[in-house]
Design an enzyme around this catalytic site. Structure first.
Site, PDB file in Angstrom:
ATOM      1  CB  CYS A 176     -24.856  28.261   4.479  1.00  0.00           C
ATOM      2  SG  CYS A 176     -23.295  27.900   3.609  1.00  0.00           S
ATOM      3  NE  ARG A 184     -17.960  18.445   0.315  1.00  0.00           N
ATOM      4  CZ  ARG A 184     -16.727  18.928   0.465  1.00  0.00           C
ATOM      5  NH1 ARG A 184     -16.529  20.221   0.496  1.00  0.00           N
ATOM      6  NH2 ARG A 184     -15.704  18.118   0.601  1.00  0.00           N
ATOM      7  CG  ASP A 236     -17.060  30.641  19.695  1.00  0.00           C
ATOM      8  OD1 ASP A 236     -18.242  30.253  19.638  1.00  0.00           O
ATOM      9  OD2 ASP A 236     -16.129  30.084  19.089  1.00  0.00           O
ATOM     10  CB  CYS A 254     -19.594  23.788  -0.083  1.00  0.00           C
ATOM     11  SG  CYS A 254     -20.163  22.479   1.008  1.00  0.00           S
ATOM     12  CG  HIS A 285     -32.355  10.391  -1.119  1.00  0.00           C
ATOM     13  ND1 HIS A 285     -32.578  11.431  -1.987  1.00  0.00           N
ATOM     14  CD2 HIS A 285     -31.045  10.444  -0.827  1.00  0.00           C
ATOM     15  CE1 HIS A 285     -31.440  12.083  -2.186  1.00  0.00           C
ATOM     16  NE2 HIS A 285     -30.495  11.498  -1.495  1.00  0.00           N
ATOM     17  CB  CYS A 339     -34.308  19.892   2.638  1.00  0.00           C
ATOM     18  SG  CYS A 339     -35.040  18.348   2.114  1.00  0.00           S
ATOM     19  CB  ALA A 389     -27.548  20.213  -2.833  1.00  0.00           C
ATOM     20  NE  ARG A 390     -23.196  18.644   0.511  1.00  0.00           N
ATOM     21  CZ  ARG A 390     -22.326  17.674   0.793  1.00  0.00           C
ATOM     22  NH1 ARG A 390     -21.824  17.589   2.018  1.00  0.00           N
ATOM     23  NH2 ARG A 390     -21.969  16.795  -0.121  1.00  0.00           N
ATOM     24  CE1 TYR A 418     -38.213   9.260   1.779  1.00  0.00           C
ATOM     25  CE2 TYR A 418     -36.950  10.616   0.268  1.00  0.00           C
ATOM     26  CZ  TYR A 418     -37.325  10.290   1.562  1.00  0.00           C
ATOM     27  OH  TYR A 418     -36.813  10.979   2.627  1.00  0.00           O
TER      28      TYR A 418
HETATM   29 FE1  SF4 Z   1     -21.464  23.626   2.677  1.00  0.00          FE
HETATM   30 FE2  SF4 Z   1     -22.684  25.613   3.902  1.00  0.00          FE
HETATM   31 FE3  SF4 Z   1     -23.756  23.197   3.993  1.00  0.00          FE
HETATM   32 FE4  SF4 Z   1     -21.480  23.671   5.328  1.00  0.00          FE
HETATM   33  S1  SF4 Z   1     -23.476  24.582   5.718  1.00  0.00           S
HETATM   34  S2  SF4 Z   1     -21.955  21.903   4.013  1.00  0.00           S
HETATM   35  S3  SF4 Z   1     -20.519  25.171   3.976  1.00  0.00           S
HETATM   36  S4  SF4 Z   1     -23.475  24.469   2.175  1.00  0.00           S
END
Ligand code: SF4
Length: 734
Positions: A367, A302, A673, A348, A173, A31, A324-325, A175
């Site tokens: 991200c 991952r 920040d 990631c 998942h 997504c 994905a990530r 479905y």
């Molecule tokens: Fe990975 Fe970016 Fe998702 Fe964090 S936001 S889990 S760094 S893909």
């Protein structure tokens, strides 16, 4: 630089049905919040990965009928010609860069609340969703089953017309197809329930029909949770899981294996605090080596390490490296391996901020590591290309090397500013990440489902990647152990100053619940009162009984409670909110963190706020009934109440424009920040945004971005005409 020959195996083509993948890098459906309504975002986000070397990229889950409407979350939809038109842009973009386009046909059953369409989902049995509140399916009789299968067929035909190469019949998942397969949701007694063959019938027939309709032109894929993690009540790997793969192997060109369900899909999209790389191997990774399928298999976990990737391929675990990530964090991951630039891979960190924004229900996806994710189309940002700034002759001083400062400095460097100096008061760059990434607790005890508490060590990748990039930039200097006051910053010699001095935790109890400080709280003067930094950096002793107050509702309060309880302290966790760590529900960390807190016997007190504090005593009250008091005798009080911007340097600089002018400082900006406390993902974005727009008319204000929206009057479809024709409303202007 050429790639190491040991990685050659990753770049072998793989045939899937009538299509061929150019290599083994495969972006599985995930997504992003674009759906079919934001075709630009959809096309450019996926397209950047195609440019970065991925062999195929898929849509997110794509609804096949208004009966499967996931509003407030955003799915893709392929309901009509308009959806074909919009999704075809993604296909064109992927093909432009030599990648295949995949679409994940989705029918959610009771997990689709239909809040927009106001339709009613159908399901194998009338059992309410364990995921959505109060959503029941309509029992699907045999006519309904035929209709549902026709939805898949019609959607597949539309998908082919849009230009998709790979068409999924999606059942992972939990479905619809999995709902039929799993005794957890299928209680039928007809030929679609009961025995394995009966429960598998819906999925098998659906695959047959879709294959017959489009299988000569498109590869047919199926995403299957090989174990739903419900034990004997659901699909178990050793029983129905492996058996289903064998039973339907003749009907698919590609298997996409996952694990778990939708109610706890963090078991699949595992956060790094509980799951390490390749964490699905014990489930999805045993099917191919066990010779249960003759078809190519893709799986996830991952995976960002090229060495893990070749181990996966060489061991026969999977045929394709699914991501994905990792593909969000670094869309150019394949290209970087191909070109031998392994140290440029932006790994990631497993924080799941990307997932959180979708779970909340709105684009764009974000991200932490890749500030350009979701911004490719609307802001025109490329993750790897940076044009020279129009004011590149200027020099820039960045004060503070936390996430915002590091990101800003590296992007300014890549935009060829004449000189960028990144100044940090502490011995190391990284800011708060340096101590946050040490938090957590791990005793090796497995979580009740899967995963083991690991802590936040992978978050340090935020620093590691940027350190490497900064080291490579000849126009950037990094100076640590160097604290600048306003006069020193002004006189430094830079024409532009960027203040990125971060924030600190309040020491007086300032909080979002009462908008006030807490009487008796003084974490500076009182040895028994600690801020999160005090705990992480071992600044003060911690007694046996500890009370943690959490007013932020994200990770800090529970992380400290978990750590201290794991170390043997008796811990009380108070929050004014009804939920413990609400935001962790969006990052999918909540269920596992709850199990940890219970396992470690943390005493949970939601809806509770501190009224006042005396030495060794905390007086609290129930937020809905302030007369209901509670008294806690504790040795240590940990205050996760609020963070406060450290903006003194910025204020001092800004308040003396004459001094700036006298030192030929043209502009002062504040980011991260230091501007306002926020999540790390937004700090990095803020630093990146300023650097991207440092040559704009007013870099302090973000440039407008493209808003993908329908403009009034520019309507173009038959549905609009039909609605108007049957409307009882007066037409415009009448
Ligand atoms: Fe990975 Fe970016 Fe998702 Fe964090 S936001 S889990 S760094 S893909």
């Amino acid at each position: 630089m050429a790639r190491d020959a040991k990685y050659d195996v990753l770049f072998e083509p793989v045939k899937i049905g009538p299509k061929t993948l150019r290599n083994r890098f495969y972006q599985v459906p995930h997504c992003i919040g674009a759906g079919s309504e934001k075709p630009g975002m959809q096309a450019y986000h996926r397209g950047i990965k195609a440019e970065g070397g991925w062999a195929a990229c898929c849509t997110e889950y794509c609804s096949i009928s208004p009966e499967s409407d996931d509003t407030m979350r955003v799915s893709a939809r392929i309901w009509d010609d308009g959806d074909i038109q919009n999704l075809s842009v993604m296909c064109q973009r992927l093909h432009q860069f030599g990648a295949l386009a995949g679409i994940e046909l989705w029918y959610g059953g009771p997990h689709a609340p239909c809040h927009e369409s106001r339709d009613t989902p159908r399901g194998p049995s009338q059992i309410a969703s364990e995921f959505e509140a109060n959503i029941y399916p309509r029992y699907a009789d045999k006519d309904d089953i035929k209709l549902l299968q026709q939805y898949y067929v019609d959607a597949a035909i539309r998908a082919r017309e849009a230009g998709f190469d790979i068409i999924y019949v999606y059942g992972a998942h939990s479905y619809l197809p999995l709902q039929f397969l799993s005794p957890w949701s299928n209680k039928r007694t007809d030929e679609y329930g009961g025995s394995f063959e009966n429960r598998a019938r819906f999925w098998r027939e659906s695959l047959e029909k879709v294959r017959e309709a489009v299988g000569d032109d498109c590869a047919i894929a199926s995403r299957f949770a090989v174990d739903s993690l419900y034990g004997p009540a659901g699909v178990e790997l050793e029983k129905d899981g492996i058996r289903f793969v064998e039973y339907c192997d003749d009907l698919v060109d590609l298997w996409d294996f996952t694990v778990g369900d939708i109610a706890e899909w963090g078991q699949n999209a595992g956060p790094s605090r509980f799951f390490e790389e390749n964490h699905e191997k014990p489930y999805s990774g045993v099917i191919k080596p066990g010779n249960h399928t003759n078809k190519p298999v893709v799986g996830v976990g991952r995976v960002t390490s090229p060495d893990t990737m070749i181990a996966i391929i060489n061991s026969g675990q999977f045929d394709l490296i699914g991501a994905a990530r990792p593909s969000i964090s670094d869309p150019f991951l394949p290209k970087k391996i191909e070109e031998g630039r392994l140290d440029d891979i932006r790994e990631c960190i497993g924080c799941n901020q990307c997932i959180s924004r979708w779970e909340i229900g709105g684009p764009p996806m974000v991200c932490t590591q890749n500030a350009t994710a979701g911004e490719e189309y609307r802001r025109g940002w490329h993750p790897e290309r940076f044009h020279r700034a129009k004011n590149a002759d200027k020099s820039v001083l960045v004060v503070g090397a936390g996430p915002a400062g590091m990101e800003c400095a590296q992007i300014l460097g890549k935009r060829e500013m004449s000189a960028v100096h990144l100044i940090e008061a502490l011995p190391d760059i990284g800011g708060n990440v340096n101590w946050v990434s040490t938090l957590g607790f791990s005793d090796g005890h497995p979580n009740i489902f899967r995963g083991t508490a690991r802590g936040l060590g992978d978050w340090k990748r935020v620093v590691n990647y940027r350190q490497i990039q900064l080291d490579k930039l000849r126009n950037v200097e990094v100076h640590t152990n160097s604290r600048l006051d306003a006069a020193q910053a002004r006189e430094y010699g830079a024409e532009i100053i960027v203040v990125a001095t971060g924030c600190y935790w309040a020491t007086d109890g300032l909080n979002s619940a009462t908008h006030d400080t807490i009487p008796g709280v003084d974490a500076v003067g009182q040895e028994w009162q600690l801020t999160p930094e005090d705990v992480a950096l071992d600044r003060k002793p911690i007694g046996r009984r500890v009370l943690v107050l959490d007013n932020e509702a994200y990770f800090m309060g529970v992380t400290l409670a978990q750590k201290l309880a794991g170390e043997g302290h008796e811990v009380y966790l108070l929050t004014h909110r009804g939920d413990i760590a609400k935001y962790m529900e969006y990052t999918l960390e909540a269920p596992m963190m709850h199990r940890e807190l219970h396992r470690l016997h943390v005493h949970l007190h939601p809806e509770t706020m501190i009224e006042r504090v005396e030495p060794g005593v905390v007086h609290a009250y129930n937020v809905w009934d302030p007369t209901a008091k509670e008294r806690f005798e504790v040795d240590t009080l940990v205050l996760c109440t609020a963070r406060v911007s450290d903006d003194a340097l910025f204020r001092e600089l800004k308040d003396d424009p004459a001094a700036l002018e006298a030192n030929e400082v043209e502009a002062v900006y504040i980011i991260g920040d230091a501007s306002a406390p926020r999540m790390m993902v937004d700090c990095i974005f803020d630093g990146h945004r300023l650097a991207r727009e440092i040559d704009s008319p007013n870099p302090a204000l973000p440039l407008p971005f493209i808003r993908e929206r329908r403009l009034w009057g520019l309507v173009d479809n038959k549905v609009y005409d039909a609605v108007l024709a049957s409307s009882d409303l007066q037409p415009m202007g009448a």
